[in-house]
Design a protein around this motif. Structure first.
Motif, PDB file in Angstrom:
ATOM      1  N   ILE A  41      39.161  46.015  35.310  1.00 20.36           N
ATOM      2  CA  ILE A  41      39.293  44.567  35.489  1.00 20.36           C
ATOM      3  C   ILE A  41      38.506  43.858  34.396  1.00 20.36           C
ATOM      4  CG2 ILE A  41      38.987  42.622  37.048  1.00 20.36           C
ATOM      5  CD1 ILE A  41      38.968  44.692  39.365  1.00 20.36           C
ATOM      6  N   LYS A  42      39.203  43.273  33.456  1.00 23.11           N
ATOM      7  CA  LYS A  42      38.569  42.552  32.351  1.00 23.11           C
ATOM      8  C   LYS A  42      38.535  41.051  32.598  1.00 23.11           C
ATOM      9  CE  LYS A  42      38.282  46.459  30.201  1.00 23.11           C
ATOM     10  NZ  LYS A  42      37.193  47.287  30.639  1.00 23.11           N
ATOM     11  N   ILE A  43      39.590  40.537  33.243  1.00 23.81           N
ATOM     12  CA  ILE A  43      39.716  39.099  33.481  1.00 23.81           C
ATOM     13  C   ILE A  43      39.520  38.804  34.963  1.00 23.81           C
ATOM     14  CG2 ILE A  43      41.280  37.101  33.381  1.00 23.81           C
ATOM     15  CD1 ILE A  43      40.490  38.129  30.638  1.00 23.81           C
ATOM     16  N   GLY A  44      38.601  37.900  35.266  1.00 25.13           N
ATOM     17  CA  GLY A  44      38.499  37.343  36.611  1.00 25.13           C
ATOM     18  C   GLY A  44      39.549  36.255  36.693  1.00 25.13           C
ATOM     19  N   HIS A  64      45.134  44.397  36.269  1.00 25.33           N
ATOM     20  CA  HIS A  64      46.009  43.342  35.739  1.00 25.33           C
ATOM     21  C   HIS A  64      45.474  41.971  36.125  1.00 25.33           C
ATOM     22  CE1 HIS A  64      48.952  46.209  34.398  1.00 25.33           C
ATOM     23  NE2 HIS A  64      49.129  46.682  35.614  1.00 25.33           N
ATOM     24  N   ASN A  65      45.753  40.994  35.297  1.00 27.28           N
ATOM     25  CA  ASN A  65      45.354  39.612  35.546  1.00 27.28           C
ATOM     26  C   ASN A  65      46.388  38.976  36.473  1.00 27.28           C
ATOM     27  OD1 ASN A  65      44.822  36.886  35.516  1.00 27.28           O
ATOM     28  ND2 ASN A  65      44.788  36.686  33.292  1.00 27.28           N
ATOM     29  N   LYS A  81      46.741  45.721  44.543  1.00 27.86           N
ATOM     30  CA  LYS A  81      46.864  46.919  43.708  1.00 27.86           C
ATOM     31  C   LYS A  81      46.787  46.548  42.225  1.00 27.86           C
ATOM     32  CE  LYS A  81      49.846  50.938  42.943  1.00 27.86           C
ATOM     33  NZ  LYS A  81      48.876  51.965  43.280  1.00 27.86           N
ATOM     34  N   ALA A  82      47.527  45.511  41.846  1.00 28.46           N
ATOM     35  CA  ALA A  82      47.541  45.090  40.444  1.00 28.46           C
ATOM     36  C   ALA A  82      46.138  44.718  39.977  1.00 28.46           C
ATOM     37  CB  ALA A  82      48.496  43.905  40.256  1.00 28.46           C
ATOM     38  N   ASN A  83      45.413  43.983  40.786  1.00 24.58           N
ATOM     39  CA  ASN A  83      44.084  43.528  40.388  1.00 24.58           C
ATOM     40  C   ASN A  83      43.052  44.646  40.492  1.00 24.58           C
ATOM     41  OD1 ASN A  83      42.248  41.178  39.719  1.00 24.58           O
ATOM     42  ND2 ASN A  83      41.312  41.901  41.598  1.00 24.58           N
ATOM     43  N   PHE A  84      42.877  45.214  41.666  1.00 22.19           N
ATOM     44  CA  PHE A  84      41.754  46.108  41.933  1.00 22.19           C
ATOM     45  C   PHE A  84      41.957  47.552  41.504  1.00 22.19           C
ATOM     46  CE2 PHE A  84      40.926  42.697  45.043  1.00 22.19           C
ATOM     47  CZ  PHE A  84      39.675  42.332  44.587  1.00 22.19           C
ATOM     48  N   GLU A  85      43.194  47.986  41.373  1.00 21.97           N
ATOM     49  CA  GLU A  85      43.452  49.362  40.971  1.00 21.97           C
ATOM     50  C   GLU A  85      43.936  49.478  39.533  1.00 21.97           C
ATOM     51  OE1 GLU A  85      45.901  51.446  43.855  1.00 21.97           O
ATOM     52  OE2 GLU A  85      44.973  50.321  45.493  1.00 21.97           O
ATOM     53  N   GLU A  86      44.690  48.473  39.076  1.00 21.86           N
ATOM     54  CA  GLU A  86      45.293  48.543  37.746  1.00 21.86           C
ATOM     55  C   GLU A  86      44.648  47.600  36.730  1.00 21.86           C
ATOM     56  OE1 GLU A  86      49.309  47.689  38.895  1.00 21.86           O
ATOM     57  OE2 GLU A  86      49.622  49.694  39.731  1.00 21.86           O
ATOM     58  N   PRO A 145      38.988  28.774  35.391  1.00 21.08           N
ATOM     59  CA  PRO A 145      40.004  28.079  34.591  1.00 21.08           C
ATOM     60  C   PRO A 145      41.322  28.861  34.623  1.00 21.08           C
ATOM     61  CG  PRO A 145      38.389  29.166  33.181  1.00 21.08           C
ATOM     62  CD  PRO A 145      37.887  29.293  34.589  1.00 21.08           C
ATOM     63  N   LYS A 146      42.400  28.197  34.259  1.00 24.82           N
ATOM     64  CA  LYS A 146      43.735  28.793  34.332  1.00 24.82           C
ATOM     65  C   LYS A 146      43.815  30.147  33.627  1.00 24.82           C
ATOM     66  CE  LYS A 146      48.556  27.635  34.333  1.00 24.82           C
ATOM     67  NZ  LYS A 146      48.789  28.277  35.598  1.00 24.82           N
ATOM     68  N   GLU A 147      43.109  30.289  32.490  1.00 23.16           N
ATOM     69  CA  GLU A 147      43.177  31.553  31.734  1.00 23.16           C
ATOM     70  C   GLU A 147      42.263  32.635  32.309  1.00 23.16           C
ATOM     71  OE1 GLU A 147      39.968  28.984  29.934  1.00 23.16           O
ATOM     72  OE2 GLU A 147      42.015  28.631  30.633  1.00 23.16           O
ATOM     73  N   GLY A 148      41.471  32.289  33.333  1.00 21.97           N
ATOM     74  CA  GLY A 148      40.555  33.259  33.922  1.00 21.97           C
ATOM     75  C   GLY A 148      39.235  33.283  33.169  1.00 21.97           C
ATOM     76  N   VAL A 149      38.378  34.232  33.543  1.00 30.62           N
ATOM     77  CA  VAL A 149      37.052  34.353  32.939  1.00 30.62           C
ATOM     78  C   VAL A 149      36.753  35.820  32.653  1.00 30.62           C
ATOM     79  CG1 VAL A 149      36.138  32.295  34.111  1.00 30.62           C
ATOM     80  CG2 VAL A 149      35.894  34.547  35.189  1.00 30.62           C
ATOM     81  N   ASP A 150      35.709  36.055  31.888  1.00 32.40           N
ATOM     82  CA  ASP A 150      35.224  37.411  31.658  1.00 32.40           C
ATOM     83  C   ASP A 150      34.676  37.921  32.991  1.00 32.40           C
ATOM     84  OD1 ASP A 150      33.077  39.420  31.253  1.00 32.40           O
ATOM     85  OD2 ASP A 150      33.558  39.170  29.136  1.00 32.40           O
ATOM     86  N   GLN A 151      35.338  38.899  33.574  1.00 32.92           N
ATOM     87  CA  GLN A 151      35.005  39.367  34.917  1.00 32.92           C
ATOM     88  C   GLN A 151      33.573  39.884  35.022  1.00 32.92           C
ATOM     89  OE1 GLN A 151      36.423  39.025  37.715  1.00 32.92           O
ATOM     90  NE2 GLN A 151      36.041  40.746  39.051  1.00 32.92           N
ATOM     91  N   LYS A 152      33.172  40.723  34.104  1.00 33.45           N
ATOM     92  CA  LYS A 152      31.827  41.313  34.165  1.00 33.45           C
ATOM     93  C   LYS A 152      30.740  40.236  34.080  1.00 33.45           C
ATOM     94  CE  LYS A 152      33.064  45.856  32.238  1.00 33.45           C
ATOM     95  NZ  LYS A 152      34.025  46.078  33.247  1.00 33.45           N
TER      96      LYS A 152
END
Length: 174
Positions: free
Chosen positions: A45-48, A85-86, A78-83, A2-9
């Protein structure tokens, strides 16, 4: 997603068959990453994210040139996998666009619209029809595929196998 993403874990545990499988995959990727200088930080990474708008940004960067597109892609990873960020968040995308040399106000207007959404959705659909169901996914010569994060030797062997298959197919034509 969904647009807001999901719980990554949670999403990864469902996709890969449990938290233990996720931990194994993250360890493998972290080990590979260290070998090539990528400091993966999966805990951050909190948000998928829903990456549709990130793909739109990559498309717009390509219009400006391959160099800007490469900067955008590197910054997204970098933003996603290292930092952690969503990369589905417009504020994150606007920062990446600006740091990559794109006009922030133009990108903001494009993101606020449906510009190129249908194009990107069609590209995603075409990839899915070819069997792509995750990334990375490598397609060689528009007919041979290698799925998942692979070591260089696995990719090299795949290229050798492809060359052999093509050679055998050509020799059968004579």
């Amino acid at each position: 997603y969904p647009k807001e993403g999901v719980d990554q874990k949670k999403a990864l545990a469902e996709k890969l068959g449990g938290e233990e499988r996720v931990a194994q995959a993250h360890k493998m990727l972290s080990d590979y990453g260290r070998e090539v200088g990528i400091p993966f930080n999966f805990e951050a990474i909190k948000i998928g994210p829903n990456t549709l708008d990130a793909h739109r940004l990559i498309h717009w960067a390509m219009i400006e040139g391959r160099e800007k597109q490469d900067k955008v892609v590197a910054a997204l990873f970098k933003a996603n996998f290292e930092e952690g960020h969503n990369v589905g968040d417009h504020a994150v995308l606007l920062d990446i666009a600006e740091k990559s040399g794109l006009d922030r106000s133009v990108i903001a207007s494009l993101l606020a619209s449906d510009a190129d959404r249908d194009l990107i959705v069609a590209e995603i659909k075409a990839a899915q029809e070819m069997g792509v169901n995750g990334v990375p996914f490598f397609i060689f010569d528009q007919q041979y595929a290698v799925s998942g994060a692979q070591t260089p030797d696995v990719l090299a062997n795949a290229l050798r196998d492809i060359a052999k298959a093509k050679s055998e197919a050509r020799s059968g034509l004579n």
